[in-house]
Design a protein around this motif. Structure first.
Motif, PDB file in Angstrom:
ATOM      1  N   UNK A 208       0.837  -1.207   0.000  1.00 52.61           N
ATOM      2  CA  UNK A 208       0.000   0.000   0.000  1.00 52.61           C
ATOM      3  C   UNK A 208       0.868   1.252   0.000  1.00 52.61           C
ATOM      4  N   UNK A 209       1.943   1.249   0.789  1.00 53.38           N
ATOM      5  CA  UNK A 209       2.849   2.402   0.818  1.00 53.38           C
ATOM      6  C   UNK A 209       3.490   2.626  -0.553  1.00 53.38           C
ATOM      7  N   UNK A 210       3.810   1.530  -1.222  1.00 60.40           N
ATOM      8  CA  UNK A 210       4.420   1.632  -2.545  1.00 60.40           C
ATOM      9  C   UNK A 210       3.449   2.266  -3.545  1.00 60.40           C
TER      10      UNK A 210
ATOM     11  N   UNK B  37       4.041  11.013  -8.873  1.00 59.46           N
ATOM     12  CA  UNK B  37       3.599  11.177 -10.247  1.00 59.46           C
ATOM     13  C   UNK B  37       3.704   9.950 -11.122  1.00 59.46           C
ATOM     14  N   UNK B  38       4.121   8.810 -10.550  1.00 61.72           N
ATOM     15  CA  UNK B  38       4.214   7.587 -11.350  1.00 61.72           C
ATOM     16  C   UNK B  38       2.839   6.977 -11.590  1.00 61.72           C
ATOM     17  N   UNK B  39       1.911   7.279 -10.700  1.00 61.45           N
ATOM     18  CA  UNK B  39       0.512   6.873 -10.860  1.00 61.45           C
ATOM     19  C   UNK B  39      -0.275   8.151 -11.093  1.00 61.45           C
ATOM     20  N   UNK B  40      -0.816   8.295 -12.286  1.00 59.10           N
ATOM     21  CA  UNK B  40      -1.375   9.589 -12.691  1.00 59.10           C
ATOM     22  C   UNK B  40      -2.836   9.785 -12.317  1.00 59.10           C
ATOM     23  N   UNK B  41      -3.501   8.730 -11.855  1.00 59.81           N
ATOM     24  CA  UNK B  41      -4.909   8.867 -11.466  1.00 59.81           C
ATOM     25  C   UNK B  41      -5.208   7.976 -10.269  1.00 59.81           C
TER      26      UNK B  41
ATOM     27  N   UNK C  66      -7.128   3.520  -4.142  1.00 64.34           N
ATOM     28  CA  UNK C  66      -8.108   3.728  -3.072  1.00 64.34           C
ATOM     29  C   UNK C  66      -8.048   2.597  -2.047  1.00 64.34           C
ATOM     30  N   UNK C  67      -7.791   1.383  -2.516  1.00 65.37           N
ATOM     31  CA  UNK C  67      -7.654   0.259  -1.579  1.00 65.37           C
ATOM     32  C   UNK C  67      -6.437   0.463  -0.689  1.00 65.37           C
ATOM     33  N   UNK C  68      -5.313   0.886  -1.307  1.00 60.45           N
ATOM     34  CA  UNK C  68      -4.089   1.118  -0.542  1.00 60.45           C
ATOM     35  C   UNK C  68      -4.290   2.240   0.468  1.00 60.45           C
ATOM     36  N   UNK C  69      -4.957   3.300   0.054  1.00 61.55           N
ATOM     37  CA  UNK C  69      -5.197   4.433   0.955  1.00 61.55           C
ATOM     38  C   UNK C  69      -6.091   4.007   2.123  1.00 61.55           C
ATOM     39  N   UNK C  70      -7.093   3.201   1.837  1.00 60.38           N
ATOM     40  CA  UNK C  70      -7.988   2.722   2.904  1.00 60.38           C
ATOM     41  C   UNK C  70      -7.201   1.893   3.920  1.00 60.38           C
ATOM     42  N   UNK C  71      -6.322   1.019   3.439  1.00 58.22           N
ATOM     43  CA  UNK C  71      -5.529   0.185   4.346  1.00 58.22           C
ATOM     44  C   UNK C  71      -4.634   1.040   5.245  1.00 58.22           C
ATOM     45  N   UNK C  72      -4.012   2.056   4.666  1.00 58.24           N
ATOM     46  CA  UNK C  72      -3.130   2.918   5.451  1.00 58.24           C
ATOM     47  C   UNK C  72      -3.921   3.822   6.392  1.00 58.24           C
ATOM     48  N   UNK C  73      -5.022   4.373   5.908  1.00 58.08           N
ATOM     49  CA  UNK C  73      -5.829   5.277   6.738  1.00 58.08           C
ATOM     50  C   UNK C  73      -6.380   4.574   7.972  1.00 58.08           C
ATOM     51  N   UNK C  74      -6.672   3.282   7.853  1.00 57.30           N
ATOM     52  CA  UNK C  74      -7.286   2.561   8.966  1.00 57.30           C
ATOM     53  C   UNK C  74      -6.267   1.888   9.879  1.00 57.30           C
ATOM     54  N   UNK C  75      -4.986   1.917   9.501  1.00 58.98           N
ATOM     55  CA  UNK C  75      -3.989   1.118  10.212  1.00 58.98           C
ATOM     56  C   UNK C  75      -2.782   1.916  10.690  1.00 58.98           C
ATOM     57  N   UNK C  76      -2.427   2.992   9.986  1.00 57.11           N
ATOM     58  CA  UNK C  76      -1.180   3.713  10.248  1.00 57.11           C
ATOM     59  C   UNK C  76      -1.468   5.091  10.828  1.00 57.11           C
TER      60      UNK C  76
END
Length: 325
Positions: free
Chosen positions: A47-49, A57-61, A67-77
């Motif tokens: 998720x951090x990656x 800027x390597x992921x443009x959208x 969103x899955x990665x952000x959810x995992x980090x938002x709920x855990x870190x």
């Protein structure tokens, strides 16, 4: 949270509109999703990656994977430290952790020993410490001192109220019974407020970090800290009210009808079910009352923060801070 991953490109705050209450409810439902407890360290590394790719800027959208990665980090870190929050103290574990404690507090006929055991605010002390703003962390000595005072206060309030209700005169037996069932609510609310202010007192005394839009620190503010801690205490009241009021009153009605004459085990299971349903239902709505990331006009803060400028020379008029949960 995903915001702990560094990078020059700002992250979208949420896939839901955080300027609306319903958008915050949907966001809070995600960070309190119990399925996030299954997130492993390998999942977090991935998720951090993904989030890092977005911030560089390597992921443009904002893809579904993002969103899955952000959810995992938002709920855990934790957003300030980037460290993984100990599992029992995460918001995704809040319902499960509190279910046993709340059910115990609502058990009819608690004696002094039972009240002391269940009114002990150790869990809330740990949650308040784990999810607080970490720009001014407490020392071990401060943590132990505040923990001792918070637990003593919570137990004192609970036992005091438990002894007061039976001594009330000029009220009907039914009213006394209802008040007795609501003692845990009064104890949890009052002790919870004391708990939040004690465990996060350093923030009020020393201030918390406030940032300009690009994430650069502008300074520390005690006024922002007071707002953050005060709103967190109020959200605890909002969260506790339906959980500590509705189940005992519904159970009281059921004990006079369908549960009348039933074994204690059946009554306790009914109590546990009522508490569980209420907890799962109200948590996102309580957490969403106040945004976790908040903005405030610099003019409302300390004078030393007035006139601050960004790296490109623009005057900072609005700053942001992490309220904590």
């Amino acid at each position: 949270m995903a915001s702990s991953v560094p990078g020059p490109i700002a992250l979208p705050e949420s896939r839901f509109d955080q300027s609306t209450y319903w958008g915050r409810v949907r966001h809070c439902a995600q960070i309190s999703d119990p399925s996030m407890l299954l997130t492993t360290e390998a999942d977090l590394a991935k998720a951090r990656s993904v989030v890092s790719d977005y911030r560089h800027g390597l992921l443009t959208s904002a893809t579904p994977a993002f969103w899955k990665a952000k959810k995992q980090l938002d709920s855990t870190v934790h957003p300030d430290t980037g460290e993984t929050v100990f599992l029992p103290f995460r918001m995704s574990c809040n319902v499960i952790s509190n279910l046993l404690v709340t059910a115990g507090m609502l058990t009819p006929g608690l004696g002094t020993a039972g009240t002391l055991f269940w009114a002990n605010q150790s869990l809330n002390v740990a949650v308040n410490s784990a999810t607080a703003n970490k720009s001014d962390p407490m020392s071990t000595r401060q943590l132990v001192t505040n923990y001792t005072v918070a637990v003593s206060a919570s137990c004192g309030v609970a036992v005091g109220l438990n002894r007061l209700v039976p001594r009330l005169k000029n009220i009907t037996p039914n009213t006394r019974l209802v008040l007795g069932r609501l003692v845990p609510f009064a104890a949890v609310v009052s002790a919870g407020i004391v708990n939040v202010f004690l465990m996060r007192g350093n923030e009020i005394r020393n201030g918390i970090s406030v940032f300009e839009q690009n994430g650069d620190e502008v300074g520390k503010s005690r006024k922002a800290a007071l707002l953050a801690v005060g709103e967190t205490a109020l959200s605890r009241i909002i969260n506790a009210t339906p959980v500590m009021v509705l189940p005992p009153l519904v159970l009281l009605r059921l004990q006079k009808s369908v549960l009348k004459g039933k074994p204690v085990f059946a009554q306790n299971m009914a109590n546990l079910g009522l508490v569980g349903v209420t907890l799962f239902s109200v948590l996102p709505f309580a957490l969403a009352v106040f945004p976790q990331k908040q903005s405030i006009d610099v003019s409302k803060l300390e004078s030393e923060l007035h006139g601050k400028k960004t790296h490109d020379g623009k005057k900072v008029s609005l700053v942001y801070f992490n309220r904590g949960i």
